[in-house]
Design an enzyme around this catalytic site. Structure first.
Site, PDB file in Angstrom:
ATOM      1  N   CYS A   2       0.857  -1.182   0.000  1.00 11.69           N
ATOM      2  CA  CYS A   2       0.000   0.000   0.000  1.00 11.69           C
ATOM      3  C   CYS A   2       0.901   1.242   0.000  1.00 11.69           C
ATOM      4  O   CYS A   2       1.767   1.354   0.851  1.00 11.69           O
ATOM      5  CB  CYS A   2      -0.880  -0.046   1.246  1.00 11.69           C
ATOM      6  SG  CYS A   2      -1.695   1.474   1.735  1.00 11.69           S
ATOM      7  N   GLU A 105      -5.098   2.970  -4.880  1.00 13.83           N
ATOM      8  CA  GLU A 105      -4.405   1.988  -5.713  1.00 13.83           C
ATOM      9  C   GLU A 105      -4.466   2.473  -7.147  1.00 13.83           C
ATOM     10  O   GLU A 105      -5.441   3.127  -7.553  1.00 13.83           O
ATOM     11  CB  GLU A 105      -5.122   0.649  -5.566  1.00 13.83           C
ATOM     12  CG  GLU A 105      -4.309  -0.592  -5.330  1.00 13.83           C
ATOM     13  CD  GLU A 105      -3.016  -0.451  -4.591  1.00 13.83           C
ATOM     14  OE1 GLU A 105      -2.022   0.010  -5.187  1.00 13.83           O
ATOM     15  OE2 GLU A 105      -2.955  -0.835  -3.431  1.00 13.83           O
TER      16      GLU A 105
END
Length: 226
Positions: A2, A105
């Site tokens: 992440c 993302e």
């Protein structure tokens, strides 16, 4: 993954989702954190347990031991973190939780990278499993943390093949406890995560790619129709 997330609500909104006031030594602060583009290398509020009391400390999001000799890391794979030379000591003695509202993302679409915002459909806070170098109270370069990631599944895999290990409140409390063993933490990681069915997502502006950009506009959905 992440690599970016949001932390814009108040401390109290995050904490009340996880623990009652008797379990923490954290001053009340009604001010929203207001971070819509949290980037690696910056200090992030990290929840951890010391002497059976919860503490919230600003800790740098990145970690590299003295022998590493490379760029600091920001993520650790749940499949190997408990046994790797790099992360085993952190897994055993430095488990923590990162509060978040959502994470970003990027997906390759038509030759360009389109950012998506991923969050719980019920809009509850996210409790990212993290590991770091305690005691997390000095705030210097010797401390630091990484976010634990897991394989994505179901619809999430269409965006990225990895995702932050997001724990339920009960699992997060067990994850934080100092008496929890390394083996028990592995079990918590396997059985205590929020399922992919509980997440949703939408496209957002590419401005989030610049770490200097902040503001609520970054999380607003954009219309991709012709």
């Amino acid at each position: 993954m992440c690599g970016r997330f949001t932390q814009y609500n108040t401390r109290e909104e995050y904490l009340s989702w996880l623990a009652d006031e008797s379990e923490r030594d954290i001053p009340y602060d009604p001010e929203p954190l207001g971070r819509y583009n949290v980037a690696p290398g910056t200090k992030v509020l990290l929840l951890n347990e010391r002497d059976n009391i919860l503490h919230l400390d600003p800790v740098v999001w990145s970690f590299a031991p003295a022998w590493w000799g490379k760029q600091p890391l920001i993520n650790a794979r749940v499949e190997t973190a408990a046994t790797s030379r790099m992360f085993k000591p952190l897994w055993t003695h430095g488990r923590a939780i990162v509060f978040a509202d959502a994470w970003y993302e990027w997906k390759n679409e038509g030759g360009t990278k389109q950012p998506y915002l991923i969050y719980r459909e019920d809009r509850h806070p996210l409790l990212f499993a993290a590991i770091g170098h305690p005691p997390f109270e000095r705030g210097d370069e010797h401390e630091g943390f990484v976010i634990v990631t897991a394989a994505a599944d179901k619809g999430l895999i269409d965006i990225h093949d990895r995702r932050p290990l997001t724990l339920t409140p009960s699992a997060a409390r067990r994850w934080l406890r100092q008496e929890t063993t390394s083996q028990e933490a592995e079990e918590i990681a396997r059985e205590g995560s929020v399922t992919a069915d509980e997440f949703t997502w939408h496209t957002v502006t590419r401005a989030v790619g610049n770490v200097k950009n902040q503001g609520a506009g970054l999380i607003e959905p954009i219309d991709k129709s012709p």
